[in-house]
Motif scaffolding. Structure first.
Motif, short mmCIF file in Angstrom:
data_model
loop_
_atom_site.label_atom_id
_atom_site.label_comp_id
_atom_site.label_asym_id
_atom_site.label_seq_id
_atom_site.Cartn_x
_atom_site.Cartn_y
_atom_site.Cartn_z
N SER A 116 41.32 27.00 51.58
CA SER A 116 40.34 27.71 52.40
C SER A 116 39.92 26.88 53.61
CB SER A 116 39.12 28.10 51.57
OG SER A 116 38.52 26.98 51.00
N ALA A 117 39.83 25.57 53.47
CA ALA A 117 39.51 24.73 54.62
C ALA A 117 40.65 24.74 55.64
CB ALA A 117 39.22 23.31 54.16
N SER A 118 41.87 24.80 55.16
CA SER A 118 43.02 24.87 56.07
C SER A 118 43.02 26.18 56.85
CB SER A 118 44.31 24.73 55.27
OG SER A 118 45.42 24.90 56.10
N ILE A 119 42.77 27.28 56.15
CA ILE A 119 42.71 28.58 56.82
C ILE A 119 41.59 28.59 57.85
CG2 ILE A 119 42.13 31.02 56.46
CD1 ILE A 119 43.61 30.78 53.76
N SER A 120 40.44 28.06 57.47
CA SER A 120 39.31 28.01 58.39
C SER A 120 39.63 27.15 59.61
CB SER A 120 38.08 27.46 57.67
OG SER A 120 36.99 27.43 58.52
N ALA A 121 40.29 26.03 59.41
CA ALA A 121 40.63 25.15 60.53
C ALA A 121 41.61 25.81 61.49
CB ALA A 121 41.21 23.85 60.00
N TYR A 122 42.60 26.51 60.97
CA TYR A 122 43.55 27.20 61.85
C TYR A 122 42.86 28.30 62.63
CZ TYR A 122 47.51 24.85 59.69
OH TYR A 122 48.40 23.90 59.26
N CYS A 123 41.96 29.03 62.00
CA CYS A 123 41.24 30.11 62.70
C CYS A 123 40.33 29.55 63.78
CB CYS A 123 40.44 30.94 61.72
SG CYS A 123 41.46 31.91 60.61
N VAL A 135 40.73 20.57 39.31
CA VAL A 135 41.96 20.63 40.10
C VAL A 135 42.10 21.99 40.78
CG1 VAL A 135 44.49 20.64 39.94
CG2 VAL A 135 43.16 18.89 38.75
N ILE A 136 41.80 23.05 40.04
CA ILE A 136 41.86 24.40 40.61
C ILE A 136 40.87 24.54 41.76
CG2 ILE A 136 41.44 26.84 40.14
CD1 ILE A 136 42.50 26.29 37.28
N ALA A 137 39.66 24.04 41.58
CA ALA A 137 38.65 24.11 42.64
C ALA A 137 39.10 23.32 43.86
CB ALA A 137 37.31 23.59 42.13
N MET A 138 39.73 22.18 43.66
CA MET A 138 40.17 21.38 44.80
C MET A 138 41.32 22.05 45.55
SD MET A 138 39.26 19.30 46.45
CE MET A 138 38.31 18.11 46.81
N ALA A 192 37.56 35.29 59.33
CA ALA A 192 38.38 34.45 58.47
C ALA A 192 37.91 33.00 58.52
CB ALA A 192 39.85 34.54 58.87
N ALA A 193 37.50 32.53 59.69
CA ALA A 193 37.00 31.16 59.82
C ALA A 193 35.71 30.98 59.02
CB ALA A 193 36.76 30.81 61.29
N VAL A 194 34.80 31.94 59.15
CA VAL A 194 33.52 31.86 58.42
C VAL A 194 33.76 31.96 56.92
CG1 VAL A 194 31.33 33.04 58.01
CG2 VAL A 194 32.13 32.68 60.35
N PHE A 195 34.59 32.90 56.50
CA PHE A 195 34.88 33.07 55.08
C PHE A 195 35.54 31.82 54.50
CE2 PHE A 195 37.77 34.41 51.65
CZ PHE A 195 36.82 34.92 50.76
N LEU A 245 32.97 25.31 51.06
CA LEU A 245 31.71 24.66 50.67
C LEU A 245 31.30 25.04 49.25
CD1 LEU A 245 29.68 24.97 53.98
CD2 LEU A 245 30.71 22.92 52.99
N THR A 246 31.49 26.30 48.90
CA THR A 246 31.14 26.75 47.54
C THR A 246 32.02 26.05 46.51
OG1 THR A 246 30.48 28.89 48.41
CG2 THR A 246 30.91 28.76 46.07
N CYS A 247 33.31 25.94 46.78
CA CYS A 247 34.22 25.32 45.82
C CYS A 247 34.01 23.81 45.73
CB CYS A 247 35.66 25.65 46.17
SG CYS A 247 36.08 27.35 45.72
N VAL A 248 33.53 23.18 46.80
CA VAL A 248 33.20 21.76 46.71
C VAL A 248 32.07 21.56 45.71
CG1 VAL A 248 32.13 19.85 47.98
CG2 VAL A 248 34.08 21.04 48.95
N LYS A 249 31.08 22.45 45.76
CA LYS A 249 29.97 22.37 44.80
C LYS A 249 30.50 22.55 43.38
CE LYS A 249 25.68 24.56 43.49
NZ LYS A 249 24.83 25.69 43.61
N LEU A 250 31.39 23.52 43.18
CA LEU A 250 31.98 23.73 41.87
C LEU A 250 32.80 22.51 41.43
CD1 LEU A 250 33.18 27.43 42.10
CD2 LEU A 250 31.29 26.54 40.73
N PHE A 251 33.55 21.94 42.36
CA PHE A 251 34.38 20.77 42.07
C PHE A 251 33.52 19.61 41.57
CE2 PHE A 251 36.11 16.72 43.62
CZ PHE A 251 37.26 16.68 42.88
#
Length: 76
Positions: A56-63, A47-50, A19-22, A28-34
């Motif tokens: 996803s960054a929040s989920i990764s940080a908690y994991c 806005v959707i990308a952000m 979950a952290a890796v995903f 990172l992928t959505c930042v590029k899209l943003f």
């Protein structure tokens, strides 16, 4: 019973790591899209990308916090 608990713990650690890796890869992928959407002035998609980046960054940080654990983390 001890084997079951050990296997359960290993499974939870692996799921947390995946979950952290995903979450990190998705962020990172959505930042590029943003950035692409902002350059192209497509504000609705930006806005959707952000929102996806934030989630996803929040989920990764908690994991990652759960994986590191111990003395480096204080649980509120």
């Amino acid at each position: 019973m001890r084997k079951f608990m050990g296997a359960l713990l290993i499974t939870l650690i692996i799921m947390d790591l995946l979950a952290a890796v995903f979450g990190a890869v998705t962020a990172l992928t959505c930042v590029k899209l943003f950035i692409g959407y902002v350059i192209g002035h497509e504000w609705d998609y930006a806005v959707i990308a952000m929102v996806i980046v934030t989630a996803s960054a929040s989920i990764s940080a908690y994991c990652i916090r759960d994986l590191v654990g111990g003395k480096f983390v204080s649980y509120d």
